[in-house]
Scaffold this active site. Sequence first.
Site, PDB file in Angstrom:
ATOM      1  N   HIS A 125       6.548  10.302   0.067  1.00  0.00           N
ATOM      2  CA  HIS A 125       7.097   8.877   0.512  1.00  0.00           C
ATOM      3  C   HIS A 125       8.456   8.857   1.570  1.00  0.00           C
ATOM      4  O   HIS A 125       8.433   8.111   2.206  1.00  0.00           O
ATOM      5  CB  HIS A 125       7.268   7.932  -0.621  1.00  0.00           C
ATOM      6  CG  HIS A 125       6.104   7.543  -1.230  1.00  0.00           C
ATOM      7  ND1 HIS A 125       5.258   6.329  -0.699  1.00  0.00           N
ATOM      8  CD2 HIS A 125       5.337   7.864  -2.405  1.00  0.00           C
ATOM      9  CE1 HIS A 125       4.203   6.095  -1.477  1.00  0.00           C
ATOM     10  NE2 HIS A 125       4.207   7.291  -2.550  1.00  0.00           N
ATOM     11  N   GLU A 137       2.662  -0.699   6.101  1.00  0.00           N
ATOM     12  CA  GLU A 137       2.750   0.022   7.497  1.00  0.00           C
ATOM     13  C   GLU A 137       2.228  -0.835   8.686  1.00  0.00           C
ATOM     14  O   GLU A 137       1.968  -0.096   9.673  1.00  0.00           O
ATOM     15  CB  GLU A 137       1.702   1.369   7.441  1.00  0.00           C
ATOM     16  CG  GLU A 137       0.371   0.963   7.326  1.00  0.00           C
ATOM     17  CD  GLU A 137      -0.162   0.921   5.617  1.00  0.00           C
ATOM     18  OE1 GLU A 137      -1.476   0.749   5.511  1.00  0.00           O
ATOM     19  OE2 GLU A 137       0.783   0.536   4.862  1.00  0.00           O
ATOM     20  N   ASN A 153       1.473   9.385   3.227  1.00  0.00           N
ATOM     21  CA  ASN A 153       2.294   9.560   2.253  1.00  0.00           C
ATOM     22  C   ASN A 153       1.781  10.544   0.947  1.00  0.00           C
ATOM     23  O   ASN A 153       2.614  11.224   0.481  1.00  0.00           O
ATOM     24  CB  ASN A 153       2.469   8.188   1.646  1.00  0.00           C
ATOM     25  CG  ASN A 153       3.381   7.299   2.293  1.00  0.00           C
ATOM     26  OD1 ASN A 153       4.352   7.664   2.882  1.00  0.00           O
ATOM     27  ND2 ASN A 153       3.060   6.152   2.357  1.00  0.00           N
ATOM     28  N   ASP A 211       8.854   7.317   4.981  1.00  0.00           N
ATOM     29  CA  ASP A 211       9.599   6.471   5.416  1.00  0.00           C
ATOM     30  C   ASP A 211       9.990   6.721   6.833  1.00  0.00           C
ATOM     31  O   ASP A 211      10.383   6.085   7.720  1.00  0.00           O
ATOM     32  CB  ASP A 211      10.870   6.178   4.654  1.00  0.00           C
ATOM     33  CG  ASP A 211      10.440   5.553   3.306  1.00  0.00           C
ATOM     34  OD1 ASP A 211       9.514   4.880   3.343  1.00  0.00           O
ATOM     35  OD2 ASP A 211      11.297   5.589   2.229  1.00  0.00           O
ATOM     36  N   ASP A 256      -1.172  -0.934  13.233  1.00  0.00           N
ATOM     37  CA  ASP A 256      -1.362  -0.403  11.827  1.00  0.00           C
ATOM     38  C   ASP A 256      -1.124   0.848  11.889  1.00  0.00           C
ATOM     39  O   ASP A 256      -2.216   1.514  12.691  1.00  0.00           O
ATOM     40  CB  ASP A 256      -2.728  -0.987  11.325  1.00  0.00           C
ATOM     41  CG  ASP A 256      -2.855  -0.583   9.461  1.00  0.00           C
ATOM     42  OD1 ASP A 256      -2.139  -1.244   8.787  1.00  0.00           O
ATOM     43  OD2 ASP A 256      -3.176   0.633   9.453  1.00  0.00           O
TER      44      ASP A 256
END
Length: 321
Positions: A211, A241, A206, A215, A198
């Site tokens: 965002h 994630e 983010n 990515d 994780d």
Amino acid sequence: MEQIGTFGASPYEVGDLQLFNGCDERTTSQALAGCAIVRLPHGAQVKDGYSARMYIVLRGALEVAADTSSGMSDGTVSKVLPGESVGEQAVLDDTANLFAISASEDSDLLVIEADLVWRLIDQCNGLARNLLRLLSFRIRAANAQLRRRQKLGEFYRQLSLNDSLTGLYNRAWLNDMLPRMVATAQRGGTPLSLVMIDLDHFKRFNDTHGHPAGDDALRAAAGVVSAGLRPTDFAVRYGGEELMVILPDAGEQLAVMVAERLCWRLQEVVVFQDMRQGLPHITGSFGVACLAGDASETTLIERADAALYRAKQAGRNRVAL
């Protein structure tokens, strides 16, 4: 279709018809003399009903799309030009044509009924040979088309099993393959380990960087994970994630070693190539679980998830077993 005459009263000759190459022209002309010639306007379809008959293009051209009755047509269309024929297979197996036959321009067609085709085959070995060559060619073409469909199907199947953002396998792949791997390991008595990953504080990342940058971070993390595995290992985007690594033939010691190596490498990952934007600190928490006894794949995932939770509780950016 409108009948406009017969072959015997037309200017066309047997020599214009490819299927009858090598046949006696006088005998064949007499046999075909009463066969109808029909006109098919541009765009119109041949309507055969339940009859089996063969058509030879005298003028114009036809388009043939196969397998329309089964719903399996992939849109491939073949063209039939003057002198060429269609409907031979329908005659040979005595069924109505399974093809959608339409005129790509105004066309004149010679119509030969099934019983006459069989009589002509009995009379002329050349016709039988020509039919065999034609059908052999069409079988080869159909096989090539089938291979193309299979390759395309495999391509789309692979697309459906990979996460579009990271390129790792997705949950659909995992749901299909992990139970098989567990069963294989249990059957052979070999180890199987799973690492749950994780990315730490990913929501904060983010919110801070946006965002699109998130990515980029996911792609970078996936690249680190993929590059740090053996060819026999598998990396999965589990969701959001969360990533997962499946390690066949890997016991506890090797699995922890792999997880620690990935944990260290993740700290070094470059998310932004433009260093003026700064290099945010990307880390991950790792939970390791090893298959025990007759545990199911669900139990294995739950144990890896519990280990991941302990890694987070202990301060993140670490490995827990």
